[in-house]
Write a protein that holds these residues in place. Structure first.
Motif, PDB file in Angstrom:
ATOM      1  N   THR A 105      -1.760 -26.845  14.316  1.00 21.01           N
ATOM      2  CA  THR A 105      -1.623 -26.944  15.770  1.00 21.01           C
ATOM      3  C   THR A 105      -2.446 -28.088  16.354  1.00 21.01           C
ATOM      4  OG1 THR A 105      -3.322 -25.228  15.888  1.00 21.01           O
ATOM      5  CG2 THR A 105      -1.038 -24.526  16.141  1.00 21.01           C
ATOM      6  N   SER A 106      -3.324 -28.676  15.530  1.00 22.24           N
ATOM      7  CA  SER A 106      -4.164 -29.781  15.996  1.00 22.24           C
ATOM      8  C   SER A 106      -4.491 -30.676  14.811  1.00 22.24           C
ATOM      9  CB  SER A 106      -5.451 -29.219  16.619  1.00 22.24           C
ATOM     10  OG  SER A 106      -6.423 -30.217  16.805  1.00 22.24           O
ATOM     11  N   ALA A 107      -4.312 -31.988  14.992  1.00 19.85           N
ATOM     12  CA  ALA A 107      -4.664 -32.950  13.948  1.00 19.85           C
ATOM     13  C   ALA A 107      -5.315 -34.150  14.620  1.00 19.85           C
ATOM     14  CB  ALA A 107      -3.429 -33.381  13.167  1.00 19.85           C
ATOM     15  N   GLU A 108      -6.527 -34.454  14.207  1.00 19.07           N
ATOM     16  CA  GLU A 108      -7.303 -35.533  14.836  1.00 19.07           C
ATOM     17  C   GLU A 108      -7.843 -36.469  13.766  1.00 19.07           C
ATOM     18  OE1 GLU A 108     -10.819 -35.106  17.985  1.00 19.07           O
ATOM     19  OE2 GLU A 108     -11.570 -34.913  15.936  1.00 19.07           O
ATOM     20  N   VAL A 109      -7.679 -37.770  13.979  1.00 16.85           N
ATOM     21  CA  VAL A 109      -8.260 -38.762  13.073  1.00 16.85           C
ATOM     22  C   VAL A 109      -9.639 -39.118  13.622  1.00 16.85           C
ATOM     23  CG1 VAL A 109      -8.008 -41.041  12.031  1.00 16.85           C
ATOM     24  CG2 VAL A 109      -5.973 -39.658  12.526  1.00 16.85           C
ATOM     25  N   SER A 110     -10.675 -39.051  12.768  1.00 13.09           N
ATOM     26  CA  SER A 110     -12.040 -39.302  13.247  1.00 13.09           C
ATOM     27  C   SER A 110     -12.202 -40.743  13.714  1.00 13.09           C
ATOM     28  CB  SER A 110     -13.064 -38.987  12.151  1.00 13.09           C
ATOM     29  OG  SER A 110     -12.903 -39.865  11.047  1.00 13.09           O
ATOM     30  N   LYS A 111     -13.189 -40.948  14.562  1.00 16.17           N
ATOM     31  CA  LYS A 111     -13.396 -42.266  15.170  1.00 16.17           C
ATOM     32  C   LYS A 111     -13.601 -43.358  14.115  1.00 16.17           C
ATOM     33  CE  LYS A 111     -16.294 -44.496  18.672  1.00 16.17           C
ATOM     34  NZ  LYS A 111     -17.498 -44.358  19.517  1.00 16.17           N
ATOM     35  N   ASP A 112     -14.298 -43.014  13.024  1.00 16.40           N
ATOM     36  CA  ASP A 112     -14.552 -44.015  11.972  1.00 16.40           C
ATOM     37  C   ASP A 112     -13.407 -44.109  10.960  1.00 16.40           C
ATOM     38  OD1 ASP A 112     -14.812 -41.705  10.502  1.00 16.40           O
ATOM     39  OD2 ASP A 112     -16.952 -41.937  10.100  1.00 16.40           O
ATOM     40  N   GLY A 113     -12.363 -43.297  11.174  1.00 15.42           N
ATOM     41  CA  GLY A 113     -11.199 -43.367  10.295  1.00 15.42           C
ATOM     42  C   GLY A 113     -11.375 -42.689   8.945  1.00 15.42           C
ATOM     43  N   ARG A 114     -12.482 -41.960   8.764  1.00 15.86           N
ATOM     44  CA  ARG A 114     -12.743 -41.358   7.447  1.00 15.86           C
ATOM     45  C   ARG A 114     -12.055 -40.006   7.252  1.00 15.86           C
ATOM     46  NH1 ARG A 114     -18.934 -40.831   6.432  1.00 15.86           N
ATOM     47  NH2 ARG A 114     -18.159 -39.894   4.512  1.00 15.86           N
ATOM     48  N   TYR A 115     -11.945 -39.230   8.327  1.00 16.86           N
ATOM     49  CA  TYR A 115     -11.467 -37.858   8.181  1.00 16.86           C
ATOM     50  C   TYR A 115     -10.274 -37.562   9.075  1.00 16.86           C
ATOM     51  CZ  TYR A 115     -16.043 -37.091   6.002  1.00 16.86           C
ATOM     52  OH  TYR A 115     -17.139 -37.168   5.183  1.00 16.86           O
ATOM     53  N   ILE A 116      -9.458 -36.636   8.597  1.00 18.09           N
ATOM     54  CA  ILE A 116      -8.427 -36.012   9.431  1.00 18.09           C
ATOM     55  C   ILE A 116      -8.869 -34.567   9.609  1.00 18.09           C
ATOM     56  CG2 ILE A 116      -6.013 -35.331   9.612  1.00 18.09           C
ATOM     57  CD1 ILE A 116      -5.417 -37.672   7.603  1.00 18.09           C
ATOM     58  N   THR A 117      -9.045 -34.148  10.850  1.00 22.16           N
ATOM     59  CA  THR A 117      -9.473 -32.781  11.164  1.00 22.16           C
ATOM     60  C   THR A 117      -8.256 -31.979  11.585  1.00 22.16           C
ATOM     61  OG1 THR A 117     -11.596 -33.627  11.973  1.00 22.16           O
ATOM     62  CG2 THR A 117     -11.005 -31.379  12.600  1.00 22.16           C
ATOM     63  N   THR A 118      -8.006 -30.852  10.916  1.00 17.12           N
ATOM     64  CA  THR A 118      -6.842 -30.029  11.252  1.00 17.12           C
ATOM     65  C   THR A 118      -7.258 -28.592  11.569  1.00 17.12           C
ATOM     66  OG1 THR A 118      -6.416 -29.409   8.936  1.00 17.12           O
ATOM     67  CG2 THR A 118      -5.313 -31.388   9.771  1.00 17.12           C
ATOM     68  N   ALA A 119      -6.486 -27.968  12.440  1.00 13.36           N
ATOM     69  CA  ALA A 119      -6.635 -26.537  12.721  1.00 13.36           C
ATOM     70  C   ALA A 119      -5.315 -25.876  12.339  1.00 13.36           C
ATOM     71  CB  ALA A 119      -6.949 -26.305  14.188  1.00 13.36           C
ATOM     72  N   ASP A 120      -5.377 -24.903  11.446  1.00 11.81           N
ATOM     73  CA  ASP A 120      -4.179 -24.143  11.081  1.00 11.81           C
ATOM     74  C   ASP A 120      -4.561 -22.680  10.946  1.00 11.81           C
ATOM     75  OD1 ASP A 120      -3.958 -23.536   7.737  1.00 11.81           O
ATOM     76  OD2 ASP A 120      -5.435 -25.011   8.391  1.00 11.81           O
ATOM     77  N   GLY A 121      -3.954 -21.839  11.764  1.00  7.16           N
ATOM     78  CA  GLY A 121      -4.267 -20.409  11.727  1.00  7.16           C
ATOM     79  C   GLY A 121      -5.729 -20.174  12.045  1.00  7.16           C
ATOM     80  N   SER A 122      -6.442 -19.512  11.136  1.00  2.00           N
ATOM     81  CA  SER A 122      -7.869 -19.241  11.351  1.00  2.00           C
ATOM     82  C   SER A 122      -8.724 -20.145  10.477  1.00  2.00           C
ATOM     83  CB  SER A 122      -8.180 -17.773  11.049  1.00  2.00           C
ATOM     84  OG  SER A 122      -7.833 -17.470   9.705  1.00  2.00           O
ATOM     85  N   SER A 123      -8.257 -21.376  10.249  1.00  2.00           N
ATOM     86  CA  SER A 123      -8.962 -22.292   9.358  1.00  2.00           C
ATOM     87  C   SER A 123      -9.077 -23.673   9.998  1.00  2.00           C
ATOM     88  CB  SER A 123      -8.203 -22.380   8.034  1.00  2.00           C
ATOM     89  OG  SER A 123      -8.639 -23.465   7.261  1.00  2.00           O
ATOM     90  N   VAL A 124     -10.248 -24.314   9.806  1.00  2.00           N
ATOM     91  CA  VAL A 124     -10.423 -25.720  10.174  1.00  2.00           C
ATOM     92  C   VAL A 124     -10.682 -26.492   8.887  1.00  2.00           C
ATOM     93  CG1 VAL A 124     -11.881 -27.397  11.383  1.00  2.00           C
ATOM     94  CG2 VAL A 124     -11.276 -25.250  12.498  1.00  2.00           C
ATOM     95  N   LYS A 125      -9.922 -27.573   8.692  1.00  6.39           N
ATOM     96  CA  LYS A 125     -10.036 -28.343   7.451  1.00  6.39           C
ATOM     97  C   LYS A 125     -10.342 -29.805   7.752  1.00  6.39           C
ATOM     98  CE  LYS A 125      -6.874 -25.481   4.673  1.00  6.39           C
ATOM     99  NZ  LYS A 125      -6.570 -24.445   5.657  1.00  6.39           N
ATOM    100  N   PHE A 126     -11.061 -30.436   6.832  1.00  4.69           N
ATOM    101  CA  PHE A 126     -11.366 -31.865   6.924  1.00  4.69           C
ATOM    102  C   PHE A 126     -10.824 -32.539   5.667  1.00  4.69           C
ATOM    103  CE2 PHE A 126     -14.474 -29.546   9.382  1.00  4.69           C
ATOM    104  CZ  PHE A 126     -14.459 -30.234  10.589  1.00  4.69           C
ATOM    105  N   TRP A 127     -10.011 -33.571   5.890  1.00  4.37           N
ATOM    106  CA  TRP A 127      -9.330 -34.258   4.795  1.00  4.37           C
ATOM    107  C   TRP A 127      -9.821 -35.698   4.717  1.00  4.37           C
ATOM    108  CZ3 TRP A 127      -5.541 -31.075   2.473  1.00  4.37           C
ATOM    109  CH2 TRP A 127      -5.162 -29.951   3.224  1.00  4.37           C
ATOM    110  N   ASP A 128      -9.875 -36.234   3.513  1.00  2.00           N
ATOM    111  CA  ASP A 128     -10.184 -37.646   3.330  1.00  2.00           C
ATOM    112  C   ASP A 128      -8.970 -38.443   3.817  1.00  2.00           C
ATOM    113  OD1 ASP A 128     -10.262 -40.278   2.154  1.00  2.00           O
ATOM    114  OD2 ASP A 128     -11.823 -39.573   0.796  1.00  2.00           O
ATOM    115  N   ALA A 129      -9.161 -39.260   4.853  1.00  3.28           N
ATOM    116  CA  ALA A 129      -8.041 -39.961   5.475  1.00  3.28           C
ATOM    117  C   ALA A 129      -7.494 -41.097   4.617  1.00  3.28           C
ATOM    118  CB  ALA A 129      -8.465 -40.498   6.841  1.00  3.28           C
ATOM    119  N   ASN A 130      -8.225 -41.487   3.582  1.00  2.00           N
ATOM    120  CA  ASN A 130      -7.767 -42.588   2.739  1.00  2.00           C
ATOM    121  C   ASN A 130      -7.178 -42.128   1.409  1.00  2.00           C
ATOM    122  OD1 ASN A 130      -8.577 -44.798   4.505  1.00  2.00           O
ATOM    123  ND2 ASN A 130     -10.651 -44.053   4.146  1.00  2.00           N
TER     124      ASN A 130
END
Length: 339
Positions: free
Chosen positions: A191-216
């Motif tokens: 329901t939410s996907a945000e690319v961090s200001k420095d471009g390193r992470y993608i922050t996602t919200a799905d259900g009852s979980s928040v995840k951080f992904w390597d954007a590269n």
């Protein structure tokens, strides 16, 4: 829990229906700005620091699901249930162009270089409009597997991402070829996907979980279970050491990025929280809710009496009553200017 300071937010009224999306501009020579999307069909622009209302964008005939500002905060864009996305002059509030779609438009995002607008919605098509040639047909990216919920740009506008309302995962597409290159797998819909200001992470919200992904490299870096279903999450942009999440329990929670420990909990909304975003400098964050309000919270709330009364370190001389009076007077003057 007793040691946590109670944050008192700036409450921004004005919307008559739920607030469903928020977007901060980067810091500009004129400060930074906050735009909000609401089901009342009128996006609003505010001073990002004070929350003061600047203007309302009038022209949509249906709920506005998404909104954004370009890099210089000179133009705004909005995505609506009236089957259109609109480009606005952020200084005058005038409509610069209306991009017609064949179904509800759920998401929109400016490219970093501000030349393009990406849209997605119930048509299951990602479109890229050239803002230098707004009347030209858009580029259409390979069909999305479902109704588009979120969109964003990354890798200096070489890649776009999107998530779907009816299926899990975040899909990444190569802009040049128009082909899907990777999927970040999640169990629930994102329901939410945000690319961090420095471009390193993608922050996602799905259900009852928040995840951080390597954007590269697209690997999962961290995943934290939340106390309830969350609709939105945002990573602090300056240090990247904390994040916020908001959802169905009406609270905005602050967490330590490295441990997942809850370090703050802000209560105040009277309905589920639909969107949370950090300001570009990380000193505050905003939340939008079903209750129709936007609230701006300080990241590190300070006790107001603490600052003027404490000496400037252990070796300072005791402060006299006269000095306290002067400091309090200065605070009052400063407050007046801010308002």
């Amino acid at each position: 829990m007793d040691k946590k300071k109670v944050a008192v937010p700036l409450v921004c009224h004005g919307h008559s229906r739920p607030v469903v999306d928020l977007h901060y501009s980067p810091i500009t020579p004129d400060g930074f700005f906050l735009i909000s999307a609401s089901k009342d069909s009128t996006p609003m622009l505010r001073n990002g620091e004070t929350g003061d209302w600047i203007g309302t964008f009038e022209g949509h005939k249906g709920a506005v699901w998404s909104c954004c500002l370009d890099t210089n905060a000179l133009r705004a864009a909005s995505a609506s249930a009236d089957f259109s996305a609109k480009l606005w002059d952020a200084l005058t509030g005038d409509v610069l162009h209306s991009f017609d779609h064949k179904h509800i438009v759920r998401a929109c995002s400016f490219s970093e270089d501000t030349h393009y607008l990406l849209t997605g919605g119930f048509e299951k098509i990602l479109r890229i409009f050239d803002l230098n040639r707004p009347d030209a047909p858009p580029r259409e990216v390979e069909h999305s597997p479902g109704s588009v919920r979120t969109v964003a740009w990354l890798h200096s506008d070489q890649t776009i991402l999107s998530s779907c309302s009816d299926s899990g995962g975040v899909r990444l597409w190569d802009v040049r070829s128009g082909k899907m290159i990777h999927t970040l797998e999640t169990k629930a819909s994102v329901t939410s996907a945000e690319v961090s200001k420095d471009g390193r992470y993608i922050t996602t919200a799905d259900g009852s979980s928040v995840k951080f992904w390597d954007a590269n490299h697209f690997g999962l870096v961290k995943s934290y279970d939340m106390p309830c279903n969350v609709e939105s999450a945002s990573l602090e942009p300056k240090f990247g050491d904390k994040f916020i999440a908001g959802g169905e329990d009406m609270w905005i929670r602050l967490f330590d990025f490295n441990t997942g420990e809850e370090i703050g909990c802000n209560k105040g909304h009277h309905g589920p929280v639909h969107c949370v975003r950090f300001s570009p400098g990380g000193e505050s964050y905003a939340s939008g809710s079903e209750d129709g309000t936007v609230r701006i919270w300080q990241t590190n709330p300070k006790d107001k009496l603490e600052t003027p009364l404490l000496p400037n370190g252990p070796t300072s001389k005791p402060i006299t009553a006269a000095e306290i009076g002067t400091k309090l007077e200065d605070l009052k003057l400063g407050k007046g200017v801010r308002e």
